[in-house]
Design an enzyme around this catalytic site. Sequence first.
Site, PDB file in Angstrom:
ATOM      1  CB  CYS A   4     -31.801  -0.841 -50.972  1.00  0.00           C
ATOM      2  SG  CYS A   4     -31.704  -0.505 -49.206  1.00  0.00           S
ATOM      3  CB  CYS A   7     -28.605   1.217 -50.944  1.00  0.00           C
ATOM      4  SG  CYS A   7     -28.114  -0.324 -50.135  1.00  0.00           S
ATOM      5  CG  HIS A  46     -28.537  -4.130 -48.946  1.00  0.00           C
ATOM      6  ND1 HIS A  46     -29.548  -3.205 -48.832  1.00  0.00           N
ATOM      7  CD2 HIS A  46     -29.134  -5.343 -48.918  1.00  0.00           C
ATOM      8  CE1 HIS A  46     -30.706  -3.827 -48.752  1.00  0.00           C
ATOM      9  NE2 HIS A  46     -30.487  -5.138 -48.812  1.00  0.00           N
ATOM     10  CG  HIS A  99     -33.636   0.516 -40.225  1.00  0.00           C
ATOM     11  ND1 HIS A  99     -34.047  -0.380 -41.195  1.00  0.00           N
ATOM     12  CD2 HIS A  99     -34.747   0.868 -39.546  1.00  0.00           C
ATOM     13  CE1 HIS A  99     -35.352  -0.550 -41.104  1.00  0.00           C
ATOM     14  NE2 HIS A  99     -35.811   0.185 -40.104  1.00  0.00           N
TER      15      HIS A  99
HETATM   16  P1  AMP Z   1     -38.930   0.149 -39.930  1.00  0.00           P
HETATM   17  O1  AMP Z   1     -40.437   0.232 -39.917  1.00  0.00           O
HETATM   18  O2  AMP Z   1     -38.335  -0.371 -38.683  1.00  0.00           O
HETATM   19  O3  AMP Z   1     -38.444  -0.586 -41.162  1.00  0.00           O
HETATM   20  O4  AMP Z   1     -38.422   1.641 -40.014  1.00  0.00           O
HETATM   21  C1  AMP Z   1     -38.271   2.338 -41.200  1.00  0.00           C
HETATM   22  C2  AMP Z   1     -38.194   3.784 -40.833  1.00  0.00           C
HETATM   23  O5  AMP Z   1     -37.715   4.493 -41.955  1.00  0.00           O
HETATM   24  C3  AMP Z   1     -39.547   4.414 -40.456  1.00  0.00           C
HETATM   25  O6  AMP Z   1     -39.469   4.920 -39.129  1.00  0.00           O
HETATM   26  C4  AMP Z   1     -39.716   5.518 -41.492  1.00  0.00           C
HETATM   27  O7  AMP Z   1     -40.322   6.671 -40.966  1.00  0.00           O
HETATM   28  C5  AMP Z   1     -38.297   5.765 -41.946  1.00  0.00           C
HETATM   29  N1  AMP Z   1     -38.138   6.323 -43.280  1.00  0.00           N
HETATM   30  C6  AMP Z   1     -38.721   5.900 -44.415  1.00  0.00           C
HETATM   31  N2  AMP Z   1     -38.312   6.638 -45.450  1.00  0.00           N
HETATM   32  C7  AMP Z   1     -37.429   7.538 -44.957  1.00  0.00           C
HETATM   33  C8  AMP Z   1     -36.650   8.587 -45.529  1.00  0.00           C
HETATM   34  N3  AMP Z   1     -36.675   8.856 -46.840  1.00  0.00           N
HETATM   35  N4  AMP Z   1     -35.850   9.316 -44.721  1.00  0.00           N
HETATM   36  C9  AMP Z   1     -35.820   9.069 -43.389  1.00  0.00           C
HETATM   37  N5  AMP Z   1     -36.517   8.087 -42.793  1.00  0.00           N
HETATM   38  C10 AMP Z   1     -37.315   7.344 -43.571  1.00  0.00           C
END
Ligand code: AMP
Length: 113
Positions: A4, A7, A46, A99
């Site tokens: 994850c 995580c 998680h 999230h």
């Molecule tokens: P969702 O599409 O609602 O699952 O949102 C996932 C979010 O995680 C997206 O807005 C991505 O830009 C963000 N994201 C993915 N990888 C990372 C990372 N390593 N650090 C910060 N944000 C991330």
Amino acid sequence: MNDCLFCKIIAGEIPSKKVYEDEYVYAFYDIAPMAPVHVLVVPKLHIASADGVSADNSAYVARIFEAIPKIAAAEGLANGYRVITNCGEDGCQSVRHLHFHILGGRKLPETLA
Ligand code: AMP
């Protein structure tokens, strides 16, 4: 939950720009911001999505919603903001760790879909 992404971020195995942390909650800037302020707030436990919230883990969600106003104030979002959680395939959830997006810093579009 070794695979994850969030995580691993919580564990410090993948770098993030931390905004807030307590016993239950971790918050960090989204890597691809969709607004001037775009913070992700996650439970340290998680939980795969909003669909995985139950009486056993809802304390984490409560703590997230206690943290959100503090984060918003620290980010200067006195004029308002949006909190979003995407859930599952149809909700376009790309990271399968619960999230909440905090979006703000400008007037956001009215429509969500
Ligand atoms: P969702 O599409 O609602 O699952 O949102 C996932 C979010 O995680 C997206 O807005 C991505 O830009 C963000 N994201 C993915 N990888 C990372 C990372 N390593 N650090 C910060 N944000 C991330």
